[in-house]
Design a protein around this motif. Structure first.
Motif: not given
Ligand code: FAD
Ligand code: FAD
Lengths: 380, 392
Positions: B319, B322, B376, B379-380, B382-384, B386-392
């Motif tokens: 974080i 970025v 970029e 951010r990915t 941080i999202a995956t 840090g926030l536990g979003l699924p990997r694309g």
């Protein structure tokens, strides 16, 4: 350096999370509070009083628990998370803190214990129609000395929760010319005094902001709060505390929006996948996270500086209010984007937060106003 | 435990010592070798040596290697004080803030004894040898090979953007040691003499004038004892070090000098007979720069605090990275608007304001969102993570 809550603050946070989740149950309830003239329920108010929140910042001798600004922001963060409606902020921070700063011993004895027990609601009548600025030197409402009283004439605008306040603190000019720093005095005014007329404004967030018209309102001289003509510094101090407390509230809202949106991104499926799998959505979420993280530390640092009595608190309160106002606005917008059409529906939680983000941005000095303070503190 | 944004007495005393030393010893010439990433010259090395001789380097390093065995907070303080004086990092910083820590974590005793004391004293520098033409963000796609020949590794291939290599003593090299395994399990790290036979270094000059390099390996023999840690664990070591490296490298404190310079400029420059500082727009823009620096400094303080308290960092230093890099671009844009047409003038030009630093910073700011990992990819992460979003 330490970025942790004390054990007491952790307990306060947990208790607040629990109580407010029950007390502010769902969107329908918020919408009802927005329509309702008072904007809160006695049960909610009494519950908060029982938890000791009304006196969190007051010394024990005035019925409080002697908490710090860091305790206050810990609680405010939860209030923002829960999007708590009602006159808590106005009563405790605008009313209570101002009395604590400037009140005589007798005034403190009279008002603070009542606030602490939850039997008194207050607010601060400061900004005016012509400028709407928080800069106290721009006050034009006049108070003239007449015998044992002052007589207040003029209009105050955007006075929060004046509709339910039993007493208000009114800032008025008693001496000096327009825009003078000196000559602003503060008065404790009974809301039921003859000559006061109140109009509830219809606001974007459905909160209770009022126009308060003073027509020859008589206030006993004994109700002067602090020294006559020296109100500027008192107001500045209250505004500093209010700005940082508002930051904490906005930070809580920001956290909540992020939580909701990220959870939704994990479960909403389009094109056969959770939308949180799409990088476009992931990067929006990352933007929320970055903006919110910065909001946390800048808010707590400003609160810490206030507690430490550091002169830099003025600058940091302004830095915080600038940053968090812009951050919450951004986070709310992203939250809506991630929820797609569904977040646009009035019964959804998103509008509760995005509308409050806007109100918070303008409360106690918008970013332009705050940046001017920062500029002054930089020596410009 | 309680929120606290100050330094302890001991830390504050160290900070003041460093500040006093730097105010005396850090000349503009030395600072700019640093802020312009020019590479350490004679004076730069002498300055690093003085820093050591004055007892201000190495407080955060183990006693047995010449340090004081204290927490990383001291190195962070050192870096911040340097940053506040135009010096973006410690002299020989790839060694001191990046490579050294991995050697300490993963190197064997002999390697530690050989390298750490010299790193702690600020004597040696490394070139960071990760990026290749086909492996930028996707580091796992590297092609360089290091083949085990019994007595030594035989290394062939090409690196690119290896910034310090033209003056560094060693190359911190990542190369494939198992060609069949997945890259995550087939890359190893090596310390190579940067001047070893078979290495060719070619300059790549960037738009801001700093130099970086292509580094070619042609049958370079690397002794076995220069393998870092275990074989085929290199990718893991690189990732393991990443968060901490960001804590050392992305330091918001280095933007305070710009802020101070702009405040000063606005006070001293008149426009139509009035100081710029009285113009509300100017005040707003400079204040916004200050707001962002302060808020970003706290991200850094927090992430570093996690590190020195041994907390697991998921995305916090990312974080900072970025945010800092994008802030730099906004800061430059705001600064240029204050200078108006003068913002175009580079150092040495007639009329150049502020020694052309803003113009240089403008050119430099294009790389901040790319070097050491792009925004970029950040951010990915941080999202995956840090926030536990699924990997694309
Ligand atoms: C006021 C209003 C009026 C409307 N009127 C009509 C109407 O008259 N008739 C009608 O048929 N519809 C109407 N709509 C529906 C509108 O077309 C949808 O809201 C819109 O297509 C988005 O779909 P969604 O709301 O289901 O969001 P979702 O598709 O669930 O999207 C949620 C989030 O995920 C993102 N996302 C989804 N897929 C991807 C992807 N592949 N890559 C990257 N990101 C992705 C989106 O950009 C968004 O940020 C209306 C909507 C509104 C708000
Ligand atoms: C001045 C300078 C100094 C450097 N110094 C060193 C050094 O000393 N040592 C060293 O090893 N390296 C160094 N580098 C290299 C640096 O680490 C790389 O430039 C960086 O990792 C990006 O790789 P790339 O340039 O190949 O871009 P690419 O990876 O090709 O990226 C191009 C674009 O595609 C985007 N992209 C790539 N993958 C994804 C993805 N998965 N999702 C979304 N977008 C994506 C990127 O964000 C970027 O916008 C340096 C670079 C510069 C500019």
């Amino acid at each position: 350096m330490d970025f942790t809550y004390t054990d007491d603050q952790k307990m306060l946070k947990e208790a607040a999370r629990r109580f407010l989740a029950g007390a502010c149950p769902n969107v329908e309830w918020y919408l009802e509070m927005e329509k309702e003239e008072k904007g809160y329920t006695p049960a909610l108010w009494n519950g908060m009083a029982e938890l000791g929140w009304m006196g969190i910042l007051f010394p024990e001798e005035y019925g409080g628990i002697g908490g710090s600004m860091l305790d206050m922001v810990t609680l405010m963060e939860e209030m923002g998370y829960a999007a708590l409606p009602g006159p808590y902020f106005s009563t405790v921070i605008l009313g209570g803190c101002t009395i604590l700063t400037a009140g005589s011993e007798a005034q403190k004895q009279e008002f603070l214990p009542k606030i602490a027990e939850g039997s008194l609601r207050m607010t601060l009548a400061l900004t005016e129609p012509a400028t709407t600025q928080y800069n106290p030197s721009l006050i034009t409402v006049k108070a003239k000395a007449e015998g044992d009283s002052y007589v207040i004439d003029g209009i105050k605008l955007f006075v929060p929760d004046a509709n339910v306040a039993d007493w208000m603190i009114v800032a008025a000019r008693t001496a000096g010319k327009d825009a003078d720093r000196d000559g602003i005095s503060l008065f404790l005014v009974d809301s039921k005094s003859p000559g006061i007329a109140m109009t509830l404004l219809k606001t974007v967030a459905g909160d209770k902001q009022c126009e308060v018209v003073f027509k020859k309102v008589k206030v006993p001289k004994a109700n002067l709060l602090g020294e006559p003509g020296k109100g500027f510094a008192v107001i500045e101090k209250t505004l500093q505390i209010a700005a940082v407390a508002k930051c904490a509230e906005m930070l809580g809202g920001s956290n909540k929006v992020m939580e909701l949106a990220v959870a939704y991104a994990k479960e909403r499926v389009q094109f056969g996948k959770a939308i949180g799998t799409f990088q476009a959505v992931q990067h929006l979420c990352a933007n929320m996270k970055m903006a919110t993280e910065q909001s946390i530390y800048i808010t707590y640092k400003a609160a810490w500086m206030i507690d430490q009595g550091m002169p830099e608190a003025r600058k940091f309160a302004a830095v915080a209010k600038t940053w968090v106002s812009e951050a919450y606005k951004k986070v709310a917008l992203i939250g809506h984007q991630i929820f797609g059409g569904t977040g646009y529906i009035v019964e959804h939680a998103m509008p509760i937060y995005s509308r409050r983000a806007k109100t918070g941005e303008y409360a106690f000095g918008n970013p332009n106003y705050q940046r001017e303070i920062v500029a002054q503190e930089l020596g410009l | 435990m309680a929120w606290d944004f100050g330094y302890t007495k001991e830390e504050e005393a160290y900070r003041q010592k460093v500040a006093a030393f730097l105010d005396k010893e850090l000349t503009e010439e030395i600072a700019r070798q640093n802020w312009e990433d020019l590479g350490l010259d004679k004076e730069g090395r002498a300055f690093g040596n003085k820093l050591w001789e004055s007892g201000l380097l190495g407080w955060s390093w183990p006693v047995e290697y010449g340090g004081k065995g204290l927490s990383p907070v001291y190195d962070f303080i050192l870096i911040d004080e340097l940053g506040k004086r135009w010096s973006a990092h410690v002299p020989n910083d790839v060694a001191y803030t990046m490579v050294g820590h991995t050697i300490l974590r993963r190197g064997n005793d002999a390697m530690k004894k050989e390298f750490i004391p010299r790193i702690v004293r600020g004597e040696i520098e490394f070139g960071l040898g990760y990026t290749e033409p086909e492996a930028g963000s996707d580091l796992a796609n590297m092609k360089m090979t290091a083949i085990d020949q019994g007595d030594y590794y035989l290394v062939n291939g090409q690196k690119t953007f290896n910034t310090e290599s033209h003056y560094s003593d060693y190359h911190w090299l990542a190369a494939k040691t198992d060609l069949k395994a997945s890259p995550y399990k087939g890359i190893s790290l090596f310390i190579v003499d940067q001047r070893a036979p078979g290495i060719t270094i070619r300059p790549m000059i960037t738009m801001s004038g700093e130099r970086t390099n292509e580094v070619f390996y042609d049958d370079v023999k690397v002794p076995k004892n220069r393998l870092v840690g275990e074989v085929n664990k290199g990718f893991y070591y690189m990732m393991e070090a990443l968060m901490s490296e960001r804590n050392y490298v992305f330091t918001p404190s280095r933007y305070y000098p710009y802020l101070n310079m702009l405040v000063d400029y606005a006070k001293k420059t008149t426009y139509l007979g009035k100081p710029l500082a009285e113009d509300p727009m100017v005040r707003q823009k400079i204040a916004q720069i200050a707001v962002e620096i302060e808020a970003t400094q706290l991200l850094s303080d927090h992430a570093r605090w996690m590190e020195w308290n041994h907390q697991t960092m998921t995305c916090e230093p990312e974080i900072t990275k970025v945010v800092v890099s994008e802030m730099e671009q906004r800061m430059v844009d705001n600064a240029m608007q204050l200078l108006d047409q003068y913002c175009q003038l580079e150092e040495g030009s007639k009329y150049a304001p502020l020694k052309g630093r803003i113009e240089w910073e403008f050119l430099h700011s294009f790389m901040t969102t790319i070097g050491a990992g792009t925004s970029e990819v950040g951010r990915t992460v941080i999202a995956t993570r840090g926030l536990g979003l699924p990997r694309g």
